[in-house]
Design an enzyme around this catalytic site. Structure first.
Site, short mmCIF file in Angstrom:
data_model
loop_
_atom_site.label_atom_id
_atom_site.label_comp_id
_atom_site.label_asym_id
_atom_site.label_seq_id
_atom_site.Cartn_x
_atom_site.Cartn_y
_atom_site.Cartn_z
N THR A 163 -12.94 2.14 -5.14
CA THR A 163 -12.03 1.53 -4.17
C THR A 163 -12.06 2.21 -2.80
O THR A 163 -12.08 1.54 -1.78
CB THR A 163 -10.60 1.55 -4.73
OG1 THR A 163 -10.28 2.89 -5.15
CG2 THR A 163 -10.48 0.63 -5.93
N CYS B 6 -1.38 2.03 -8.22
CA CYS B 6 -2.41 3.08 -8.17
C CYS B 6 -1.77 4.45 -7.96
O CYS B 6 -1.12 4.70 -6.94
CB CYS B 6 -3.38 2.78 -7.04
SG CYS B 6 -4.58 4.09 -6.73
N PHE C 60 -2.34 -1.79 -3.59
CA PHE C 60 -2.38 -0.76 -4.63
C PHE C 60 -1.71 -1.21 -5.92
O PHE C 60 -1.43 -0.39 -6.79
CB PHE C 60 -1.76 0.53 -4.11
CG PHE C 60 -2.50 1.14 -2.96
CD1 PHE C 60 -3.74 1.72 -3.15
CD2 PHE C 60 -1.96 1.12 -1.68
CE1 PHE C 60 -4.44 2.29 -2.09
CE2 PHE C 60 -2.65 1.68 -0.61
CZ PHE C 60 -3.91 2.26 -0.81
#
Length: 594
Positions: free
Chosen positions: A275, A413, A406
């Site tokens: 990512t 995350c 996220f």
């Protein structure tokens, strides 16, 4: 087939008998195809995958409902479920009700706090310096494969910060064998569609996948065992592996066994490099496409870092790079590198939008790139790259669940602060040192794997004139009103004021230490200004806030939940125990952070 729509009123593209919409999405571009369908069909639609409904949601008002963790939970299906073959019940691929998810989350969360970021900073700087050193040695006609180099950078950073393991990508002509095994394993799982007889037809691929998984397990297990065999050496480490080896879940009292540590290690290596590398690549692309934005970002970098390139930025300097941070946030708006997540209702079904039934049996997907293009939120310039979408004023006006790069809630995350600190530093170091040249007039093409990245994106660079190794960077402390000692200048000036002894109760709710640190700074400033200060956790004053003096509260929230030392206080307020009279004469202010 019949035109009857079994999920009415949720619309659907045309379906083919037997296979439904299996071929509506191209194998190489399913996310981009789903974004196009969202533009055609609206904020919610469904796909028939051979009788299995996938509901795709992108309207901000509907996503707001799906973000209610009292009604919906993250679910692990499709490619994410297949990745469990080698990531097991790691944080990314675990089901929320699996005991190991909660245990690992509780142990690892403190290691991604603001305080922990200070410990990771030298490692981030180490690898970022390797990147800019490589670029500085290139000739002006040499091409840079941006996505490749950003992937090397992100992988080396998480390898070193997480496990004190050097992949040394910038010192190899070929990838480390672990990287190739991981890439092949991800590719194999993403290409698997769950079709009948697929395992037989793709037998060679399955054999290679199992071989790659064995190799990855072997490498990770060796790292774990080497650390286990040297407990004294582990005491001096401050990486994720040391925390996993020594950490204890405060709630259950449990520890992570070696299998769980293996799964978490592989999870961080996958998620940590996939990512962040895409984020930096997209940000670089959009800077080249928007010269005015690039010029403003460079001006900010020059103002904060100056022209001294003898050392990487400090954490304090990174915190001042507001516009660079906004550039990264806007890149995540247009192309969030983790582009979707799935949710499921706790009940058999839930109604959203007043009319759409979401059943537990459905795979319900939040399509983030389409969410970030919802005109009801972002206006008519949804495809325009504009960092001003992320000023404090713009963020305050925006619905809280309209921006989800996220993920959501407790399953968001865990490494987002790590990723943003790393990306901000790297982008600033690049802009401080180099002019970026789009010599091919690159047109964005997106490669979809587990994440999204620009495909075939190459640039050239030119060293900026006037960069040197001896001139100190411009001081930035004045921007924060700080003196050389790090205390607010106003507090220093007030240190010699007469003591008036007005009561000041400073309360905090904090798991990771950030909010507590803020509370302590407030308490120190209050003491310097003559107040009679008491500092305590929020729970100590549940039901007994004083009416005399002032109460200042600094409290964090963890994905919508209170810190451990603020739970009693929150329940006291939420359950109505406080009542109107309990707060009648209390003079208070709250600083919330999350």
């Amino acid at each position: 087939m019949s035109d009857a729509n079994p999920l009415h009123p949720i619309p659907s593209p045309p379906r083919t008998r037997m296979v439904g919409n299996m071929f509506t999405l191209h194998a190489a571009s399913p996310i981009q195809d789903m974004v196009k369908l969202a533009a055609e069909l609206g904020p919610i639609y469904w796909l028939d995958m051979m009788g299995k409904p996938i509901v795709v949601v992108s309207g901000a008002d509907l996503v707001d409902e799906l973000s209610d963790e009292m009604r919906f939970d993250k679910t692990v299906r499709g490619a994410l479920r297949r990745i469990r073959a080698f990531a097991g019940d790691g944080l990314f691929t675990a089901y929320t009700d699996e005991p190991n998810w909660s245990k690992a989350h509780n142990i690892l969360l403190p290691n991604f706090s603001q305080k922990a970021m200070q410990g990771y900073h030298p490692v981030m700087a180490d690898v970022a310096t390797q990147l800019v050193d490589k670029w500085s040695r290139l000739n002006t006609e040499d091409e840079i494969d941006v996505t490749h180099d950003m992937t090397c950078l992100a992988l080396d950073t998480i390898g070193l910060a997480g496990f004190d393991y050097r992949f040394n990508s910038f010192y190899r002509e070929k990838n480390h064998p672990f990287v190739d095994a991981m890439v092949r394993a991800l590719d194999a799982t993403m290409r698997t569609k769950g079709l009948p007889l697929e395992d037989i037809i793709r037998k060679d691929r399955e054999i290679k996948l199992k071989s790659d998984i064995r190799y990855m397990n072997k490498v990770v297990d060796r790292v774990i065992q080497e650390r286990r065999s040297n407990p004294e050496g582990n005491k001096g480490k401050s990486d994720l592996l040391s925390y996993m080896l020594d950490g204890v879940d405060k709630k259950s009292g449990g520890r992570l066994d070696d299998l769980q540590i293996r799964y978490q290690t592989i999870t961080f290596l996958i998620a940590g490099h996939e990512t962040t590398s895409g984020l930096l690549s997209f940000a670089t692309y959009y800077l080249l496409q928007n010269p005015a934005v690039l010029a403003k970002a460079v001006a900010e970098v020059d103002a904060v870092l100056g022209d001294d390139i003898s050392a990487p930025p400090s954490i304090a300097q990174i915190a001042q790079l507001d516009y660079v941070s906004r550039v990264l946030k806007e890149a995540l708006r247009l192309w969030p590198t983790a582009p979707a997540y799935a949710v499921s209702p706790y009940k058999d079904s839930e109604i959203i939008g007043g009319k759409y039934e979401i059943k537990k049996a459905y795979q319900t997907v939040v399509l983030i790139p389409a969410l970030h293009r919802d005109r009801a939120v972002w206006g008519d310039r949804t495809n325009v790259f504009d960092p001003d979408n992320h000023t404090r004023e713009a963020e305050a006006k925006r619905p809280v669940n309209a921006y989800k790069p996220f993920g959501n809630g407790q399953r968001a995350c865990i490494g987002r602060q790590f990723a943003m600190q790393e990306a901000t530093m790297v982008l600033a170091m690049i802009l401080q040192r180099f002019e970026l040249i789009d010599h091919t007039r690159y047109a964005l093409q997106i490669k979809e794997t587990l994440s999204l990245k620009p495909d075939g994106f190459k640039i050239r660079i030119r060293a900026r004139a006037g960069r040197n190794h001896g001139v100190a960077a411009r001081p930035a402390a004045a921007a924060y009103g700080l003196t050389g000692g790090g205390l607010p200048a106003a507090a220093v000036r007030a240190a010699n004021r007469p003591t008036h002894a007005t009561p000041l109760l400073v309360l905090y709710g904090s798991n990771l230490g950030t909010a507590e640190g803020i509370a302590r700074q407030i308490a120190e400033a209050g003491d310097a200004n003559g107040f009679a200060v008491t500092l305590a956790p929020l729970d100590d004053y549940a039901g007994k806030l004083p009416a005399k003096g002032a109460v200042l509260i600094a409290c964090a929230s963890y994905n919508g939940m209170p810190p451990d030392n603020a739970t009693k206080f929150t329940n006291w307020l939420a359950n109505g125990v406080a009542g109107a009279d309990a707060l009648k004469d209390v003079r208070y202010a709250v600083f919330g952070c999350g």
